[in-house]
Design an enzyme around this catalytic site. Structure first.
Site, mmCIF file in Angstrom:
data_model
loop_
_atom_site.group_PDB
_atom_site.id
_atom_site.type_symbol
_atom_site.label_atom_id
_atom_site.label_comp_id
_atom_site.label_asym_id
_atom_site.label_seq_id
_atom_site.Cartn_x
_atom_site.Cartn_y
_atom_site.Cartn_z
ATOM 1 N N SER A 180 0.816 -1.273 -0.004
ATOM 2 C CA SER A 180 -0.232 -0.023 -0.048
ATOM 3 C C SER A 180 0.830 1.140 0.011
ATOM 4 C CB SER A 180 -1.049 0.117 1.334
ATOM 5 O OG SER A 180 -1.800 -0.882 1.301
ATOM 6 N N HIS A 227 -3.750 0.551 -4.935
ATOM 7 C CA HIS A 227 -3.090 -0.531 -5.470
ATOM 8 C C HIS A 227 -3.369 -0.630 -7.130
ATOM 9 C CE1 HIS A 227 -2.068 -3.157 -1.922
ATOM 10 N NE2 HIS A 227 -2.735 -2.135 -1.508
ATOM 11 N N HIS A 260 -5.615 -9.334 -1.468
ATOM 12 C CA HIS A 260 -5.735 -9.674 -0.178
ATOM 13 C C HIS A 260 -6.629 -10.731 0.223
ATOM 14 C CE1 HIS A 260 -3.922 -5.586 -0.686
ATOM 15 N NE2 HIS A 260 -3.498 -5.805 0.515
ATOM 16 N N GLU A 300 -10.151 -9.239 0.605
ATOM 17 C CA GLU A 300 -11.070 -9.011 -0.598
ATOM 18 C C GLU A 300 -11.847 -9.972 -1.022
ATOM 19 O OE1 GLU A 300 -8.758 -6.199 -3.466
ATOM 20 O OE2 GLU A 300 -7.130 -7.333 -2.466
ATOM 21 N N MET A 348 -2.126 -7.358 6.784
ATOM 22 C CA MET A 348 -3.067 -8.099 6.264
ATOM 23 C C MET A 348 -2.652 -8.552 5.149
ATOM 24 S SD MET A 348 -6.052 -5.226 6.773
ATOM 25 C CE MET A 348 -6.073 -4.319 8.241
ATOM 26 N N SER A 349 -1.444 -8.722 4.767
ATOM 27 C CA SER A 349 -0.674 -9.332 3.311
ATOM 28 C C SER A 349 0.277 -10.231 3.759
ATOM 29 C CB SER A 349 -0.456 -8.101 2.528
ATOM 30 O OG SER A 349 0.550 -7.443 2.992
ATOM 31 N N ASN A 351 2.054 3.273 10.679
ATOM 32 C CA ASN A 351 1.365 3.618 11.980
ATOM 33 C C ASN A 351 1.567 2.567 13.057
ATOM 34 O OD1 ASN A 351 -0.432 1.836 10.309
ATOM 35 N ND2 ASN A 351 -1.175 1.523 12.297
HETATM 36 N N1 HPA Z 1 -2.730 -3.348 11.119
HETATM 37 C C1 HPA Z 1 -2.690 -4.029 10.027
HETATM 38 N N2 HPA Z 1 -2.478 -3.964 8.984
HETATM 39 C C2 HPA Z 1 -1.879 -2.563 8.796
HETATM 40 C C3 HPA Z 1 -1.697 -1.713 9.814
HETATM 41 C C4 HPA Z 1 -2.150 -2.296 11.001
HETATM 42 O O1 HPA Z 1 -1.996 -1.259 12.037
HETATM 43 N N3 HPA Z 1 -1.083 -0.617 9.288
HETATM 44 C C5 HPA Z 1 -0.992 -1.009 7.760
HETATM 45 N N4 HPA Z 1 -1.482 -2.300 7.721
#
Ligand code: HPA
Length: 273
Positions: free
Chosen positions: A31, A62, A84, A87, A212-213, A236
């Site tokens: 991403s 994407h 993913h 999806e 998540m990937s 983050n």
């Molecule tokens: N959690 C899961 N997937 C993510 C996160 C997260 O905090 N940030 C970017 N992808």
């Protein structure tokens, strides 16, 4: 021949008819990290729509293309837009990209992602080299009949994050003065971000980053014997660490903020691999 394998060969045949050289390396862009593709020279772009039997990606940020060309002097295949679990794709669609790389003749793959930092020593913008993963929270993307042409039913995962690739990535970071971290990536099903309790549990289990990937693709790489370098951009801090809500905009903002550093780093690594 297995029907799925046959359809994969059709995709690969089509791609081969369009490209100029054999890719030695595959790259999966996470991403907000798609800008790397614009650095590829002598570029051929194939939209997923035009490749027979390819699924199409649905996420903003994407692009949904395979891009071929030269990066740091090497012919690479780049997946801009991945598939993913959240999806709703079928298992074999999620890792079609890395299997395509394998059948095109690549030796290894750089798999990148955006991830939430679980390790409190990380900051937004930290680059983490993945030295292992935890992926047992979701069904295996390799469930179903084994594709014997690609690999064995039961296969080892103990060396999938290639030691030489990791050494190269460490050395390049040192050379360019980039402070990269290392750690364990933990797969979460998504599309929701995690709860603070899930993140605390993940930390106890030994995870440094949540995403998540990547894990389904890495498992497919281990199956077909493709070397992997995994890289997370910590976009983050994961849920509950800072007193703020998580959102996709922040993920994209951080990825955008550091993409130049990230691109430079990946280019140097590709040169040295
Ligand atoms: N959690 C899961 N997937 C993510 C996160 C997260 O905090 N940030 C970017 N992808």
């Amino acid at each position: 021949m297995d029907k799925y394998y046959e359809s994969l060969l059709k995709s690969v045949e089509y791609i081969k008819s369009k490209i100029k050289d054999k890719p030695v390396l595959g790259i999966v862009l996470g991403s907000g990290l798609g800008m790397l593709a614009s650095h590829i020279q002598d570029r051929i772009e194939l939209d997923y729509h035009e490749i027979p039997n390819y699924p199409v990606s649905t996420i903003p940020g994407h692009a949904g293309k395979l891009i071929f060309g030269y990066l740091s002097g090497k012919y690479v295949a780049c997946m801009a837009g991945r598939f993913h679990y959240y999806e709703g794709y079928e298992a074999e669609q999620i890792h079609i990209g890395v299997r395509t790389f394998k059948l095109l003749g690549a030796d290894g793959v750089i798999i990148t992602n955006a991830a939430g930092g679980i390790n409190t020593a990380f900051k937004e913008g930290t680059i983490m080299l993945i030295n292992d993963h935890i992926g047992f929270m979701a069904p295996s993307a390799l469930r179903g009949p084994n594709i014997d042409m690609l690999g064995e039913r039961f296969f080892d995962m103990s060396k999938v994050y290639d030691k030489q690739y990791l050494d190269t990535a460490r050395n390049v970071a040192k050379k360019i003065g980039l402070d990269v971290k290392e750690g364990v990536y933990m797969f979460f099903k998504g599309p929701n971000f995690e709860t603070p309790a899930e993140i605390r549990a993940a930390r106890i289990l030994g995870a440094d980053a949540a995403g998540m990937s990547t894990v389904p693709e890495v498992v497919a790489c281990a199956h077909c014997n493709l070397k992997v370098l995994g890289m997370s951009v910590i976009t983050n801090m994961a849920a509950g660490i800072l007193d703020k809500k998580l959102n996709h905009e922040e993920v994209m903002e951080t990825a955008n903020r550091i993409h130049e550093t990230f691109i430079e780093y990946v280019k140097q690594i590709v040169k040295e691999l």
